[in-house]
Design a protein around this motif. Structure first.
Motif, short mmCIF file in Angstrom:
data_model
loop_
_atom_site.label_atom_id
_atom_site.label_comp_id
_atom_site.label_asym_id
_atom_site.label_seq_id
_atom_site.Cartn_x
_atom_site.Cartn_y
_atom_site.Cartn_z
N ASP A 90 58.90 75.29 24.57
CA ASP A 90 58.31 76.21 23.80
C ASP A 90 57.79 76.80 24.77
OD1 ASP A 90 59.45 75.89 21.20
OD2 ASP A 90 58.37 74.59 21.28
N THR A 91 57.28 75.84 25.88
CA THR A 91 56.02 76.79 27.04
C THR A 91 56.92 77.94 27.49
OG1 THR A 91 56.87 75.13 27.89
CG2 THR A 91 54.55 74.77 27.09
N THR A 92 56.33 79.18 28.05
CA THR A 92 56.70 79.55 29.07
C THR A 92 56.36 80.27 30.03
OG1 THR A 92 56.80 81.68 27.18
CG2 THR A 92 57.33 82.11 29.00
N GLU A 93 57.28 78.79 31.36
CA GLU A 93 56.44 78.99 33.01
C GLU A 93 57.05 79.84 33.15
OE1 GLU A 93 56.35 75.35 36.18
OE2 GLU A 93 57.07 74.92 33.85
N GLY A 94 58.46 80.71 33.41
CA GLY A 94 59.20 81.91 33.48
C GLY A 94 60.85 81.43 34.84
N ILE A 95 60.19 80.06 35.43
CA ILE A 95 61.29 79.96 36.00
C ILE A 95 62.55 78.87 35.26
CG2 ILE A 95 60.09 77.61 37.53
CD1 ILE A 95 61.39 79.19 39.73
N ILE A 96 64.23 79.03 36.56
CA ILE A 96 65.19 77.89 35.44
C ILE A 96 65.90 78.07 36.41
CG2 ILE A 96 67.29 78.04 34.36
CD1 ILE A 96 65.76 79.27 32.14
N ALA A 97 66.48 77.18 36.97
CA ALA A 97 67.71 76.65 38.16
C ALA A 97 68.82 75.93 37.56
CB ALA A 97 66.46 75.86 39.24
N VAL A 98 69.17 76.52 38.11
CA VAL A 98 71.05 75.67 38.20
C VAL A 98 71.71 75.02 39.35
CG1 VAL A 98 73.23 76.38 37.53
CG2 VAL A 98 71.71 78.52 37.06
N ALA A 99 71.61 73.56 38.87
CA ALA A 99 71.69 72.92 39.74
C ALA A 99 72.94 72.06 39.79
CB ALA A 99 70.81 71.17 39.68
N LYS A 100 73.70 71.18 40.57
CA LYS A 100 74.75 70.51 40.84
C LYS A 100 74.65 68.83 40.35
CE LYS A 100 77.67 73.25 43.90
NZ LYS A 100 78.43 73.36 44.97
N ILE A 101 75.87 68.11 39.58
CA ILE A 101 75.63 67.61 38.68
C ILE A 101 75.97 66.08 39.93
CG2 ILE A 101 76.54 65.82 37.22
CD1 ILE A 101 76.84 67.86 35.43
N LYS A 102 75.20 64.90 39.66
CA LYS A 102 75.84 64.04 40.77
C LYS A 102 76.47 63.16 40.47
CE LYS A 102 71.18 63.36 43.85
NZ LYS A 102 70.33 62.83 44.60
N SER A 103 76.37 62.44 40.96
CA SER A 103 77.60 61.12 40.51
C SER A 103 76.72 60.15 40.49
CB SER A 103 78.35 60.62 41.70
OG SER A 103 79.37 59.66 41.81
N HIS A 104 77.28 59.30 38.97
CA HIS A 104 76.48 57.90 39.17
C HIS A 104 77.39 57.30 38.81
CE1 HIS A 104 72.58 60.78 38.44
NE2 HIS A 104 73.47 61.20 38.12
N ASP A 105 78.02 56.36 40.20
CA ASP A 105 79.02 55.67 39.93
C ASP A 105 77.57 54.14 40.07
OD1 ASP A 105 80.94 56.70 38.73
OD2 ASP A 105 81.84 57.61 41.20
N LEU A 106 78.94 53.42 39.73
CA LEU A 106 78.04 51.95 39.89
C LEU A 106 78.23 51.22 41.96
CD1 LEU A 106 78.65 49.82 37.03
CD2 LEU A 106 76.34 50.23 37.89
N GLU A 107 79.57 52.15 41.55
CA GLU A 107 79.34 52.15 43.52
C GLU A 107 78.70 52.89 44.93
OE1 GLU A 107 82.71 54.73 44.35
OE2 GLU A 107 83.77 52.79 43.84
N ASN A 108 78.31 53.42 44.13
CA ASN A 108 77.04 54.72 44.53
C ASN A 108 75.57 53.81 45.20
OD1 ASN A 108 78.33 56.11 45.48
ND2 ASN A 108 78.29 57.66 43.16
N ILE A 109 75.35 52.59 44.05
CA ILE A 109 74.33 51.99 44.18
C ILE A 109 73.65 51.41 45.87
CG2 ILE A 109 72.41 50.91 43.37
CD1 ILE A 109 73.15 51.16 40.86
N THR A 110 72.68 52.09 46.27
CA THR A 110 72.01 50.99 47.38
C THR A 110 70.81 50.24 47.26
OG1 THR A 110 71.17 52.77 47.69
CG2 THR A 110 73.38 52.50 49.59
N PHE A 111 70.55 49.14 48.04
CA PHE A 111 69.24 48.53 47.26
C PHE A 111 68.56 48.80 49.08
CE2 PHE A 111 71.90 46.60 43.69
CZ PHE A 111 71.27 46.83 42.83
N LYS A 112 67.53 48.78 48.74
CA LYS A 112 66.30 48.80 50.13
C LYS A 112 65.97 46.83 49.83
CE LYS A 112 64.62 53.08 49.68
NZ LYS A 112 63.62 53.55 48.91
N SER A 113 65.93 46.19 49.44
CA SER A 113 65.08 44.63 49.47
C SER A 113 67.09 43.66 49.17
CB SER A 113 63.95 44.35 49.14
OG SER A 113 64.38 44.11 48.24
N LYS A 114 66.69 42.48 49.63
CA LYS A 114 67.49 41.19 48.81
C LYS A 114 66.98 40.77 47.43
CE LYS A 114 69.15 39.75 53.02
NZ LYS A 114 69.59 38.79 54.40
#
Length: 265
Positions: A90-114
């Motif tokens: 409902d708010t009128t901010e005045g900007i919209i973007a069209v973006a590309k969807i990312k893959s959300h496969d489990l194999e793409n997950i990476t962990f920074k710690s053990k």
């Protein structure tokens, strides 16, 4: 000079309206809409590719546009009427973007710690709950959010709105319950299921090791597959008349107990 579209009958605008309204069109095209400067900034921070930016010059200044650092060849000026056709809020901010969807496969997950901390939600239905869960996950800086058997796509406008852009800042994967259980076991991640059956009080558990906290729906809880593969079922003691609370609130309590144990690292 930027391109300009002033008619709601414009073919491209009609295509964007379908992206806003239909999951099928988002999946088919690989594109979705982002409304609002903060959300667009978070998407850029999350390395989303912005295809096009549409803005209303009377509502969103060129200085603000420059601050977003989007490619100048992707910018289109639109009328207020066109913006209202595309906007979800409902708010009128005045900007919209069209973006590309990312893959959300489990194999793409990476962990920074053990000792990663993961939040799993099985079959969440309400976009508002999913958005709230993602805000909780972002606030706690969990390593990943995994959604089992999703009932709605992540780029539903209500999820983007209710997550205030945290859908872009979390590492998110989706999959079936069986796939996710296999993934967690392969990674030697303990599975703590929020459930009433055979459960222990959540504060009695050690969440400092590699941990997945698993939430079900408020209506039906978790499926048997989770309960059969749980390292330990956990419960938040209820002191009132009901035996459950909102899933995003419960997730927040459990995740922040794990963070407390880890000294908020």
């Amino acid at each position: 000079m930027n391109k300009e579209i002033t008619s709601v009958q414009n073919t491209y605008i009609k295509t964007l309206v379908q992206l806003k309204e239909k999951s099928r069109d988002r999946k088919k095209s690989g594109l979705f809409l982002i409304e609002g400067a903060r959300e667009i900034s978070l998407a850029l921070k999350g390395n989303y590719h912005i295809d096009t930016v549409l803005y209303v010059p009377e509502l969103f200044s060129e200085a603000q546009l420059d601050g977003l650092s989007v490619p100048s060849n992707s910018i289109i000026e639109i009328s207020k009427e066109v913006y209202q056709k595309l906007a979800h809020r409902d708010t009128t901010e005045g900007i919209i973007a069209v973006a590309k969807i990312k893959s959300h496969d489990l194999e793409n997950i990476t962990f920074k710690s053990k000792q990663p901390l993961i939040l799993v939600a099985e079959a969440p239905e309400k976009p508002g709950n999913i958005g709230a869960i993602l805000r909780t996950a972002d606030a706690a800086n969990v390593d990943a959010v995994i959604i089992a058997n999703p009932k709605t796509d992540l780029y539903n406008p209500n999820i983007i709105r209710s997550s205030v852009g945290c859908v872009f800042t979390n590492q998110i994967a989706t999959g079936s319950t069986e796939e996710i259980i296999s993934f967690l076991k392969e990674q030697q991640i303990a599975i703590y299921c929020a459930a009433l059956q055979a459960s222990e009080v959540y504060t009695s558990q050690d969440f400092k090791t590699a941990t997945a906290i698993v939430m079900g729906t408020e209506a039906t809880g978790l499926s048997d597959a989770w309960l059969q593969n749980s390292t330990q079922n956990i419960i938040i003691p209820m002191q009132g008349e009901i035996d459950s609370m909102n899933v995003s609130v419960a997730a927040g309590i459990l995740i922040f107990e794990a963070k407390r144990q880890r000294n908020f690292k």
